[in-house]
Design an enzyme around this catalytic site. Structure first.
Site, PDB file in Angstrom:
ATOM      1  N   MET A  51       0.676  -1.071   0.078  1.00 50.82           N
ATOM      2  CA  MET A  51      -0.061   0.085  -0.043  1.00 50.82           C
ATOM      3  C   MET A  51       0.868   1.355   0.103  1.00 50.82           C
ATOM      4  O   MET A  51       1.794   1.318   0.881  1.00 50.82           O
ATOM      5  CB  MET A  51      -0.838  -0.102   1.284  1.00 50.82           C
ATOM      6  CG  MET A  51      -2.033  -0.977   1.147  1.00 50.82           C
ATOM      7  SD  MET A  51      -2.984  -1.078   2.406  1.00 50.82           S
ATOM      8  CE  MET A  51      -2.077  -1.739   3.923  1.00 50.82           C
ATOM      9  N   GLN A  64       7.675  -5.254  -3.948  1.00 53.12           N
ATOM     10  CA  GLN A  64       6.876  -5.360  -5.235  1.00 53.12           C
ATOM     11  C   GLN A  64       7.054  -4.160  -6.239  1.00 53.12           C
ATOM     12  O   GLN A  64       7.752  -3.069  -5.828  1.00 53.12           O
ATOM     13  CB  GLN A  64       5.546  -5.046  -4.882  1.00 53.12           C
ATOM     14  CG  GLN A  64       4.218  -5.076  -6.043  1.00 53.12           C
ATOM     15  CD  GLN A  64       2.933  -4.671  -5.971  1.00 53.12           C
ATOM     16  OE1 GLN A  64       2.927  -3.424  -5.883  1.00 53.12           O
ATOM     17  NE2 GLN A  64       2.176  -5.624  -5.637  1.00 53.12           N
ATOM     18  N   CYS A 107      -2.931  -1.997  -9.899  1.00 49.12           N
ATOM     19  CA  CYS A 107      -3.306  -0.578  -9.661  1.00 49.12           C
ATOM     20  C   CYS A 107      -4.326   0.047 -10.620  1.00 49.12           C
ATOM     21  O   CYS A 107      -4.045   0.247 -11.824  1.00 49.12           O
ATOM     22  CB  CYS A 107      -2.183   0.175  -9.738  1.00 49.12           C
ATOM     23  SG  CYS A 107      -2.107   2.031  -9.153  1.00 49.12           S
ATOM     24  N   ASN A 111      -7.708 -11.407  -2.293  1.00 43.99           N
ATOM     25  CA  ASN A 111      -7.507 -10.288  -1.714  1.00 43.99           C
ATOM     26  C   ASN A 111      -8.725  -9.532  -1.957  1.00 43.99           C
ATOM     27  O   ASN A 111      -9.543  -9.584  -2.859  1.00 43.99           O
ATOM     28  CB  ASN A 111      -6.457  -9.469  -2.293  1.00 43.99           C
ATOM     29  CG  ASN A 111      -6.162  -8.097  -2.038  1.00 43.99           C
ATOM     30  OD1 ASN A 111      -5.665  -7.337  -2.541  1.00 43.99           O
ATOM     31  ND2 ASN A 111      -6.492  -7.713  -0.906  1.00 43.99           N
ATOM     32  N   GLY A 112      -9.245  -8.709  -0.922  1.00 46.27           N
ATOM     33  CA  GLY A 112     -10.420  -7.981  -0.893  1.00 46.27           C
ATOM     34  C   GLY A 112     -11.455  -8.182   0.166  1.00 46.27           C
ATOM     35  O   GLY A 112     -11.985  -9.185   0.260  1.00 46.27           O
ATOM     36  N   ASP A 113     -11.631  -7.352   0.894  1.00 46.19           N
ATOM     37  CA  ASP A 113     -12.589  -7.236   1.874  1.00 46.19           C
ATOM     38  C   ASP A 113     -12.349  -8.300   3.119  1.00 46.19           C
ATOM     39  O   ASP A 113     -13.320  -9.032   3.742  1.00 46.19           O
ATOM     40  CB  ASP A 113     -14.261  -7.674   1.214  1.00 46.19           C
ATOM     41  CG  ASP A 113     -14.666  -6.592   0.412  1.00 46.19           C
ATOM     42  OD1 ASP A 113     -14.066  -5.479   0.397  1.00 46.19           O
ATOM     43  OD2 ASP A 113     -15.745  -6.912  -0.202  1.00 46.19           O
ATOM     44  N   GLY A 129      -5.003  -6.229   2.794  1.00 52.58           N
ATOM     45  CA  GLY A 129      -4.589  -4.520   2.571  1.00 52.58           C
ATOM     46  C   GLY A 129      -5.364  -3.693   3.700  1.00 52.58           C
ATOM     47  O   GLY A 129      -4.765  -3.689   4.823  1.00 52.58           O
ATOM     48  N   ARG A 130      -6.533  -3.106   3.415  1.00 59.83           N
ATOM     49  CA  ARG A 130      -6.974  -1.839   4.194  1.00 59.83           C
ATOM     50  C   ARG A 130      -7.288  -2.300   5.600  1.00 59.83           C
ATOM     51  O   ARG A 130      -7.544  -1.496   6.342  1.00 59.83           O
ATOM     52  CB  ARG A 130      -8.172  -1.091   3.127  1.00 59.83           C
ATOM     53  CG  ARG A 130      -7.796  -0.525   1.979  1.00 59.83           C
ATOM     54  CD  ARG A 130      -8.926  -0.069   1.234  1.00 59.83           C
ATOM     55  NE  ARG A 130      -9.978  -0.961   0.830  1.00 59.83           N
ATOM     56  CZ  ARG A 130     -11.203  -1.063   0.724  1.00 59.83           C
ATOM     57  NH1 ARG A 130     -11.771   0.096   0.822  1.00 59.83           N
ATOM     58  NH2 ARG A 130     -11.860  -1.966   0.062  1.00 59.83           N
TER      59      ARG A 130
END
Length: 384
Positions: free
Chosen positions: A27, A80, A111, A213-215, A237-238
């Site tokens: 990130m 990365q 991205c 990846n995601g949520d 991630g987030r």
């Protein structure tokens, strides 16, 4: 915080054995050495650097050379890379290998930022299937014994999906694993990640690990993703923004030893202070470090009883002493607020039409005159 029970799980990426199937997502402006160290203190897994522009690395940009440094305690080390030119990316990988900068290299094809996609980079690039395959092939060759992986999105939009073709191409090119952020570029970070797509990719790519990846906002989400999709690991991630101890929750959920966390306000305040200290050490400047921690204030204290004066003070603090004074005003015994501290973190944005080069979608081949445009996609600075 409820942790779902799960059998012990590990993950192997090339020669790298991980105790738990967990990867910290790159990130921009977040996953620097300071944040990676903090996450490691709580949990286990693979912790990836901020996105590094391959051209900036080849040209030895000062900022880039600082961003690829790892603390001596970091192992395995992961970087990365982002780029659009096969030769430049391969040269960047060769530098990483020859100068022993990392034990793992990941390539960014996910991205969705307009300044990248409008020149054919990031999530737009896998649409050009031959260029994508050439980049991965040359990068794998340059990496030698170091495992090289690919992170991507579902595609550009619902009508231009690329993840299955790209996943198979990466597998054929010798990638050690593929990771899928289960959104399209047009979705940015909005809505809900399509975990079904992760399951589809797992069915299509059979000889190397597939990561989802995601949520993933909690350890329960990670366990559920793996159960529902049969993926081999998760990329977070987030969900860890302002919550680096999530990696401890994840380690426990996947059967590794991990200390339980009682996330009182005092615990959170200590984590925030530790993060600030690590940033000061990483940036070698107290003022710079205290300015950098400001973006994390809302994430750390989401849902907690922290008054506006203290929040504003932390978001403008210029010294560790000032931060200490402000944190000293908090009720350290205030308990974890539950649902108010859970859920989405960071900006989701709204669905938008992706910015793409002219006539980009007319063909999956790269136009003969596209070289200069693609080189322009390699933004000068790393990490964003």
């Amino acid at each position: 915080m409820t942790l779902a029970p799960a059998p012990a799980r590990a993950l192997r990426i090339g020669p790298i054995d991980l105790d738990v199937p967990v990867v910290l997502a790159p990130m921009a402006g977040i996953t620097n050495t300071a944040f990676r160290l903090l996450c490691r203190e709580y949990g286990a897994g693979l912790y990836v650097s901020e996105m590094i522009t391959s051209r900036a690395l080849v040209e030895r940009n000062d900022t880039t050379m600082r961003l690829i440094r790892h603390h001596e305690s970091e192992t395995p080390r992961s970087i990365q890379l982002y780029g659009v030119d096969p030769k430049t990316i391969a040269e960047a990988v060769r530098i990483i290998v020859a100068e022993d900068h990392a034990d793992h290299v990941d390539l960014n094809f996910g991205c969705p930022v307009p300044k990248v996609t409008r020149k054919g980079g990031g999530a737009a690039l896998p649409w050009k299937s031959s260029l994508f395959a050439e980049i991965v092939e040359q990068a794998v060759k340059a990496a030698g014994d170091i495992p090289l992986t690919v992170k991507m999105r579902k595609g550009i939009d619902p009508d231009h999906l690329t993840f299955l073709d790209a996943g198979r191409a990466a597998e054929d090119a010798g990638a050690a694993a593929v990771a899928l952020h289960a959104r399209t570029a047009s979705e940015f970070y909005s809505g809900h990640a399509d975990w079904n797509a992760i399951g589809e990719l797992k069915q299509a790519v059979t000889s190397i690990p597939v990561l989802g990846n995601g949520d993933i906002w909690s350890a329960d989400d990670a366990v559920r993703m793996m159960a529902e999709t049969d993926c081999d690991g998760v990329v977070v991630g987030r969900g860890c923004l302002g919550r680096p101890w999530l990696f401890g929750d994840l380690a426990a959920a996947f059967g590794a030893e991990s200390r339980p966390v009682d996330a009182t306000l005092g615990f959170v305040a200590d984590a925030f202070r530790r993060h600030a200290q690590l940033l000061v050490e990483f940036l070698e400047d107290e003022d710079h470090g205290c300015r950098d921690i400001r973006k994390h204030v809302a994430w750390y204290f989401k849902g907690y009883p922290v008054g506006s004066d203290v929040r504003t003070g932390l978001a403008t603090a210029q010294s560790l002493a000032h931060i200490d004074d402000l944190l000293g005003q908090l009720d350290r015994d205030a308990p974890y607020p539950g649902a108010d501290a859970e859920g989405q973190r960071g900006r989701a944005g709204r669905p938008k039409r992706p910015a793409l080069p002219d006539k980009w979608l007319e063909s999956r081949d790269v136009a003969a005159d596209a070289g200069e445009m693609l080189r322009g996609a390699e933004i000068e600075n790393s990490g964003g």
